[in-house]
Design a protein around this motif. Structure first.
Motif, PDB file in Angstrom:
ATOM      1  N   ARG B  92     -19.370 -35.831  -7.667  1.00 30.49           N
ATOM      2  CA  ARG B  92     -18.295 -35.162  -8.405  1.00 30.49           C
ATOM      3  C   ARG B  92     -17.949 -35.818  -9.723  1.00 30.49           C
ATOM      4  O   ARG B  92     -17.130 -35.312 -10.463  1.00 30.49           O
ATOM      5  N   ALA B 158     -22.754 -32.543  -1.508  1.00 30.67           N
ATOM      6  CA  ALA B 158     -23.471 -31.716  -2.471  1.00 30.67           C
ATOM      7  C   ALA B 158     -23.626 -30.286  -1.970  1.00 30.67           C
ATOM      8  O   ALA B 158     -23.700 -29.348  -2.759  1.00 30.67           O
ATOM      9  N   ARG B 162     -17.999 -25.950  -4.209  1.00 29.14           N
ATOM     10  CA  ARG B 162     -17.022 -26.598  -5.059  1.00 29.14           C
ATOM     11  C   ARG B 162     -15.831 -25.698  -5.413  1.00 29.14           C
ATOM     12  O   ARG B 162     -14.738 -26.169  -5.717  1.00 29.14           O
ATOM     13  N   GLU B 165     -12.375 -26.353  -3.827  1.00 33.24           N
ATOM     14  CA  GLU B 165     -11.490 -27.330  -4.437  1.00 33.24           C
ATOM     15  C   GLU B 165     -10.868 -26.775  -5.714  1.00 33.24           C
ATOM     16  O   GLU B 165      -9.698 -27.010  -6.001  1.00 33.24           O
ATOM     17  N   GLU B 166     -11.689 -26.033  -6.471  1.00 27.27           N
ATOM     18  CA  GLU B 166     -11.177 -25.474  -7.720  1.00 27.27           C
ATOM     19  C   GLU B 166     -10.062 -24.476  -7.425  1.00 27.27           C
ATOM     20  O   GLU B 166      -9.070 -24.410  -8.148  1.00 27.27           O
TER      21      GLU B 166
END
Lengths: 304, 271
Positions: B92, B158, B162, B165-166
């Motif tokens: 990250r 990985a 993602r 989280e965004e």
């Protein structure tokens, strides 16, 4: 996108502690290996003459640098013991890696062909021995291979041999031990690439008239090459420096470079020469290590 | 036609079965012989727990086992902490100075011969004038095993989506808060698996421990190793069987953790 950038900052800070740790306990120690590899042998505690001491100031340090000697490295090149063990390590590593590939590929291939839910179980079965102490696994083989061990008992009972065969302390025993210990390291990366192959590719090859054998050599094998590379490096690099397996299973003849290092360090207590051997071994391993590093970064970071 | 190319063949099954037999037979034989009553390793003298009794009366072996367990527990814990942080930084952290060096340092110990790591750490400890014993072995094992933890956690991290989280950040979470509330629970099973891997690796190591330990603080593998060099003793069979049993329990826990991980990931992030 902007969220990402804000996020990147604290994540970067997360790396600070492990970074410092690795510099301190992985990178810096090589400085000491280099320093002692360049110093002279002395019979003292610690058994080497330190050539420079930073606390003595800049002048003394500069004078010390002028004295750095390559004697230990000259010794490595002039003495047959070191050259022989260097070469033996290479021969053993290349041979056992090839055997591992030949044995490991069909196993990994068989695993990748299993129905989905069986694949997990098969992978678990391959990993379990890897988690079990490798010293114990070598010891298990000593039980079987020794003079009056199980193997000789079976062979005698079946009248295949008339007297016990010497298995232990031979090169064959060492190869067996190495292949046995490193097999999971070969199977897992191979399986990882083989399992990811799209079955549709094989179906297409079949539809176009390829026999199963042709489909394997034209489609499956070329696509599994990254796994072959990873498995080969994962086995080759540590086998070159292997110490415990040849020490326990091979005869007392020629040694591998890891054994030579161990002998110089623990038996002869010659720290400078042991350090020089370590540096020579490291130089031998730099190209495969760099290759492995690139392969690892591509697969792991490519996934992210 | 297509079926034929894709089918599992007799060859596949045979190679798989032979491979697994090769991996397991020696261990099974060892376990069976650990219950052998006879002093001679080769003569079957009936079932007995004699060699287990012998182990529990062997002070030096018990001390070594206790030392090994302590080293493994402490080093695995520190390694898990550092390895997880390293994985977060790598996955990250985007770019940062010295990133290539950092990841090279983390991948090299995975394959590098142990004699080199052992020797280099010892020379460091000698230079620092550190007394060799529990702490030096623990530091050495932490350094080695945190790299394995990093790889385990990194591959899990990985593969996470993602955008979860965004989304949390869009809803007003601070980045660290989003990580702790959303991502961390999703990677806990990988962290647990990493800890167990680090623990068993530490419990297994002879070479690095030999270099970094001092007199009077031998670990169990060092003891076993010096006994094995002198020849086969039935007591070693018993010790090895106990280590195997212990590690088997750890593995069952690990597989449970990873199963939890995949089912949790599926329910949280349907792909």
């Amino acid at each position: 996108m902007s969220g990402r950038r804000i996020f990147a900052r604290p994540a970067r800070y997360a790396a600070i502690a492990p970074y410092v740790w690795m510099v301190l306990f992985f990178l810096v120690p090589f400085g000491f290996v280099l320093k002692i590899g360049l110093s002279q042998t002395a019979i003292a505690q610690p058994p080497y003459l330190p050539l420079f001491d930073l606390t003595e100031g800049w002048g003394a340090t500069k004078a010390a640098f002028a004295q750095l000697s390559l004697d230990n490295f000259r010794l490595l090149l002039s003495d047959n013991l070191y050259i022989t063990s260097y070469l033996r390590s290479l021969v053993v590593a290349v041979t056992s890696t090839l055997i591992l590939l030949l044995i490991g590929y069909p196993i990994a291939y068989g695993m990748a062909r299993l129905p989905r839910r069986w694949q997990g179980i098969a992978m678990m079965l391959v990993i379990v021995p890897f988690w079990t102490s490798f010293l114990i696994r070598i010891y298990a083989w000593i039980n079987i291979l020794q003079h009056d061990g199980l193997l000789n008992q079976i062979l005698l009972a079946l009248h295949l041999v008339s007297a016990p065969v010497v298995w232990l302390s031979t090169d064959s025993a060492m190869y067996l031990g190495i292949v046995y210990s490193y097999l999971p390291f070969m199977i897992l990366p191979l399986y990882a690439t083989l399992a990811k192959l799209d079955p549709a590719l094989l179906e297409a090859a079949g539809d176009l008239g390829a026999s199963p054998r042709a489909a394997f050599w034209l489609v499956t094998f070329p696509l599994s090459l990254p796994g072959v590379g990873a498995g080969v490096l994962l086995c080759f690099i540590p086998i070159v420096g292997e110490f415990v397996i040849p020490d326990l299973l091979a005869g007392s003849g020629s040694m591998m470079i890891g054994q030579t290092l161990w002998l110089e360090f623990f038996t002869n207590r010659d720290w400078p020469v042991a350090s020089a051997v370590a540096i020579a071994l490291l130089i031998l391993l730099v190209p495969p290590l760099l290759l492995y590093d690139r392969l690892q970064r591509r697969t792991l970071e490519g996934a992210g | 036609m297509a079926r034929r190319v894709n089918q599992i063949s007799r060859f596949n099954v045979t190679s798989l079965a032979l491979g697994l037999a090769f991996l397991y037979l020696p261990i099974v034989i060892l376990v069976i012989y650990s219950f052998n009553a006879s002093r001679l390793v080769t003569v079957w003298g009936g079932w007995s727990l004699r060699w287990y009794h012998e182990f529990f009366n062997d002070r030096a072996m018990l001390d070594a086992a206790w030392m090994s367990l302590r080293v493994a527990a402490v080093s695995a814990t520190v390694a898990t902490l550092l390895g997880t942080l390293a994985a977060v930084g790598l996955v990250r952290g985007e770019r940062f100075g010295g990133r290539a060096l950092f990841s090279s340092m983390l991948y090299s110990p995975l394959v590098m011969p142990e004699v080199i790591s052992g020797l280099s750490l010892l020379l460091l400890f000698v230079a620092l004038n550190a007394e060799r014993g529990f702490w030096t072995v623990t530091i050495a094992h932490t350094t080695l095993t945190m790299c394995f933890v990093t790889v385990v956690v990194q591959s899990r991290l990985a593969s996470l989506d993602r955008s979860l989280e965004e989304a949390a950040m869009d809803l007003g979470c601070a980045p660290v808060q989003a990580f702790l509330a959303v991502t961390l629970p999703l990677i806990v099973p990988a962290i647990a698996a990493g800890w167990m891997l680090a623990f068993t690796l530490s419990l297994d190591d002879v070479v690095i421990a030999s270099f970094t330990t001092g007199p009077g603080s031998a670990t169990l593998p060092i003891r076993i190793y010096s006994e094995v060099r002198l020849g086969v003793k039935p007591e070693i069979n018993a010790i090895c069987t106990m280590v195997i049993a212990f590690i088997a329990v750890v593995i069952v826990m690990a597989s449970f953790a990873s199963k939890l991980s995949s089912s949790q990931a599926e329910s949280a992030a349907p792909l």
